[in-house]
Design a protein around this motif. Structure first.
Motif, PDB file in Angstrom:
ATOM      1  N   VAL A   1     -20.779  27.646  39.000  1.00  9.33           N
ATOM      2  CA  VAL A   1     -19.853  27.720  37.875  1.00  9.33           C
ATOM      3  C   VAL A   1     -18.806  28.792  38.142  1.00  9.33           C
ATOM      4  CG1 VAL A   1     -19.675  28.385  35.449  1.00  9.33           C
ATOM      5  CG2 VAL A   1     -21.427  26.795  36.168  1.00  9.33           C
ATOM      6  N   LYS A   2     -19.217  29.891  38.744  1.00  8.47           N
ATOM      7  CA  LYS A   2     -18.252  30.969  38.872  1.00  8.47           C
ATOM      8  C   LYS A   2     -17.683  31.205  40.253  1.00  8.47           C
ATOM      9  CE  LYS A   2     -21.304  34.944  39.402  1.00  8.47           C
ATOM     10  NZ  LYS A   2     -22.684  34.884  39.044  1.00  8.47           N
TER      11      LYS A   2
ATOM     12  N   ALA B   1     -19.714  32.566  30.682  1.00  8.85           N
ATOM     13  CA  ALA B   1     -19.672  31.506  29.672  1.00  8.85           C
ATOM     14  C   ALA B   1     -18.490  31.704  28.729  1.00  8.85           C
ATOM     15  CB  ALA B   1     -20.982  31.462  28.897  1.00  8.85           C
ATOM     16  N   ARG B   2     -18.117  32.956  28.485  1.00  5.08           N
ATOM     17  CA  ARG B   2     -16.920  33.184  27.660  1.00  5.08           C
ATOM     18  C   ARG B   2     -15.724  32.479  28.296  1.00  5.08           C
ATOM     19  NH1 ARG B   2     -14.587  36.325  23.706  1.00  5.08           N
ATOM     20  NH2 ARG B   2     -12.631  37.354  24.171  1.00  5.08           N
ATOM     21  N   ASP B   3     -15.653  32.543  29.626  1.00  3.20           N
ATOM     22  CA  ASP B   3     -14.537  31.916  30.323  1.00  3.20           C
ATOM     23  C   ASP B   3     -14.623  30.390  30.264  1.00  3.20           C
ATOM     24  OD1 ASP B   3     -12.135  32.242  31.895  1.00  3.20           O
ATOM     25  OD2 ASP B   3     -13.280  31.373  33.540  1.00  3.20           O
ATOM     26  N   SER B   4     -15.804  29.822  30.474  1.00  3.17           N
ATOM     27  CA  SER B   4     -15.901  28.356  30.448  1.00  3.17           C
ATOM     28  C   SER B   4     -15.713  27.820  29.030  1.00  3.17           C
ATOM     29  CB  SER B   4     -17.218  27.874  31.060  1.00  3.17           C
ATOM     30  OG  SER B   4     -18.346  28.470  30.461  1.00  3.17           O
TER      31      SER B   4
ATOM     32  N   LEU C   1      -5.971  32.376  29.294  1.00  3.78           N
ATOM     33  CA  LEU C   1      -6.524  33.661  29.727  1.00  3.78           C
ATOM     34  C   LEU C   1      -5.366  34.509  30.249  1.00  3.78           C
ATOM     35  CD1 LEU C   1      -8.970  35.482  30.353  1.00  3.78           C
ATOM     36  CD2 LEU C   1      -9.148  34.326  32.563  1.00  3.78           C
ATOM     37  N   TYR C   2      -5.141  35.649  29.589  1.00  2.00           N
ATOM     38  CA  TYR C   2      -4.001  36.479  30.003  1.00  2.00           C
ATOM     39  C   TYR C   2      -4.187  36.991  31.432  1.00  2.00           C
ATOM     40  CZ  TYR C   2       0.000  39.267  30.376  1.00  2.00           C
ATOM     41  OH  TYR C   2       1.197  39.739  30.849  1.00  2.00           O
TER      42      TYR C   2
ATOM     43  N   GLY D   1     -12.465  25.572  36.572  1.00  2.00           N
ATOM     44  CA  GLY D   1     -13.902  25.746  36.738  1.00  2.00           C
ATOM     45  C   GLY D   1     -14.617  24.509  36.279  1.00  2.00           C
ATOM     46  N   PHE D   2     -15.887  24.682  36.030  1.00  2.00           N
ATOM     47  CA  PHE D   2     -16.722  23.582  35.588  1.00  2.00           C
ATOM     48  C   PHE D   2     -16.906  23.708  34.088  1.00  2.00           C
ATOM     49  CE2 PHE D   2     -20.712  21.355  34.865  1.00  2.00           C
ATOM     50  CZ  PHE D   2     -20.544  20.215  35.624  1.00  2.00           C
ATOM     51  N   GLY D   3     -16.649  22.636  33.367  1.00  2.00           N
ATOM     52  CA  GLY D   3     -16.847  22.650  31.920  1.00  2.00           C
ATOM     53  C   GLY D   3     -18.215  22.101  31.578  1.00  2.00           C
TER      54      GLY D   3
END
Lengths: 126, 375
Positions: free
Chosen positions: A60-61, B231-234, B243-244, B323-325
């Motif tokens: 994922v990251k 997870a905050r990012d996804s 995302l700034y 990324g991966f959702g």
């Protein structure tokens, strides 16, 4: 189970006998990568040299390369990883294997870390 | 593959708790922050979409803006295109700090606390620069008080309101993008009904000294689990939120970024925000490039920096976050493309490890948002 050897790149190699080995990534590696969502594996028949790129692991990251731990020829890849890449996380040293090689270089295999050596290598990374 | 040292990074008041919970701490905007906990990013993401997640966002910059005389909103409007003067007490708005070229210095939330007070939340990486910019532009007319003494906790997810109803019933009366002073766990806190996950949720501003106890109280609720930055990012990516420093920055304009909706009607008519002529011109004629959502074929994520090409192979833009959702169930991305290729449904290609992978422009958000719209 046959003996496993380990690389600094956190791959494991299991000696299956008759020049055959199975390759995967370690529990430490999958934990560092996080949830694996995609694995790109080499074609069957491809001849790999030790240290050459043998595939890509996308979590994922982040993305990471799988390197050939020893010279050998790809005879099988883990088809289940196509639809179930999370096996790399849930079962890194068993169901989550990546490739099987034939004509694996035994001399190179013998120089890789033993389980005890690998454990102390990982401990030293913290 | 091990993370860089976080020893030199600053700590939020929840640092010890993150460690206790098994969080993997990584440097982020100068802070040691948990990228994930032992359950992992996908499980955390899914938990936030199905129950409730607690996020430490204490690294973000909080401040209160007052004016030497009159309404500080009128002063802030010199820097942002949003209608801040028009905010009623207890209401908040997403807005943009703009530079003189129409580029975005930061995105922020502005809440009117009272006729003479605004509460601001800005990004962590930009907070020093933002507060310096505000102080410089507004000079002696305004006073900006930083709340470095306060932590910020976000409770997000479909069960967030149930949890908050148990702990601070007053907070559940807040409308979406409303805020008020409440009691939570015996503490005086400021709660807004906001967040950055696409879910209903709350952000709680609390004194540093009380933050850990409040976090433990929320984590003790059966619906709540801690959620890391991964997870905050996804979650925000699936919600189509910028995302700034990635999807928007000093070189992107609000129109290119698809954020024209942040420009208030009164502000358009008055054309009194930074680079208004340029931005309003773009609004009229259309920007040359636009931020779009992209659904990427297969399962391999296309990441930031990946080139986007059209059917003829011509490069027309780059991925700015990808990324991966986990809820979407596949790789997704945000990026900028030439305006003629920005319509949803346009077939494009994105370079994933030097191989072209088919992608299609998708409407945003990728996953339907479920903000609170009243009962």
């Amino acid at each position: 189970m046959a003996e496993m050897r380990f690389t600094k790149e956190h791959e494991w190699v299991r000696d299956d006998g008759a020049g055959m080995v199975t390759v995967g990534i370690t529990a430490y590696a999958q934990e560092q990568l996080g949830d694996v969502v995609f694995v790109d594996l080499p074609a069957v028949g491809k001849k790999l040299q030790q240290g050459s790129e043998a595939g890509t692991i996308e979590s994922v990251k982040t993305a990471a390369e799988l390197y050939a731990p020893v010279d050998g020829e790809v005879v099988e890849t883990n088809a289940r990883l196509k639809d179930e890449p999370a096996l790399v996380n849930s079962s890194p040293t068993d169901d989550g294997w990546f490739v099987k090689l034939k004509s694996a270089n035994k001399v190179q295999l013998a120089t890789l870390m033993t389980a005890a050596q690998y454990k102390s290598y990982c401990d030293g990374l913290h | 593959m091990s993370g860089p040292s976080s020893e030199t990074a600053r700590h939020t008041p929840l640092y010890d708790l993150h460690r206790e919970l098994g969080g993997r701490l990584v440097p982020f905007a100068g802070y040691a922050m948990p990228v994930q906990y032992p359950s992992g990013i996908i499980a955390e993401h899914t938990h936030c979409r199905t129950a409730a997640g607690l996020f430490d966002v204490s690294h973000m910059g909080q401040g209160t803006l007052t004016a030497a005389k009159g309404d500080p909103a009128a002063l802030l409007e010199r820097l942002v295109p949003g209608d801040i003067v028009g905010l009623a007490p207890g209401r908040m708005r997403y807005t943009l700090l703009l530079n003189s070229n129409g580029g975005i210095e930061d995105d922020l939330m502005a809440t009117r606390l009272a006729a003479d007070r605004l509460y601001l939340v800005v990004n962590a990486a930009t907070k020093d620069a933002d507060f310096a910019l505000i102080a410089r532009v507004l000079g002696a007319e305004a006073k900006l008080e930083r709340h470095d003494d306060k932590a910020l906790l976000a409770l997000q997810g479909p069960a967030a309101a149930t949890v908050m109803g148990r702990l601070s019933p007053d907070a559940t009366k807040l409308p979406f993008l409303g805020g008020g002073f409440c009691k939570l766990g015996g503490q005086d806190v400021f709660i807004t009904r906001s967040g950055y996950t696409g879910e209903d949720g709350f952000e709680v501003s609390v004194k540093n000294a009380a933050a850990e106890a409040l976090a433990r109280l929320m984590l003790a609720q059966p619906e709540v689990k801690p959620i890391g930055l991964g997870a905050r990012d996804s979650l925000r990516l699936e919600a189509g939120l910028c995302l700034y420093g990635h999807d928007i920055d000093t070189a992107t304009t609000p129109i290119e970024a698809g954020l024209a909706w942040t420009i208030g009607k009164r502000r358009r008519e008055a054309a009194d925000f930074p680079a208004a002529a340029k931005i309003l011109g773009e609004l009229k004629t259309g920007a040359k490039r636009k931020r779009v959502g992209l659904k990427v074929d297969g399962r391999a994520p296309a990441r930031e920096g990946a080139k986007i090409t059209d059917a003829s192979g011509k490069e027309i833009g780059k991925i700015t976050s990808g990324g991966f959702g986990p809820s979407f169930g596949g790789p997704i991305a945000l990026g900028y493309v030439a305006a003629e290729s920005a319509a949803p449904g346009t077939s494009l290609f994105v370079s994933v490890r030097d191989k072209p992978v088919a992608t299609v422009v998708a409407p945003l958000p990728f996953v339907p948002t479920r903000y609170y719209r009243g009962t």
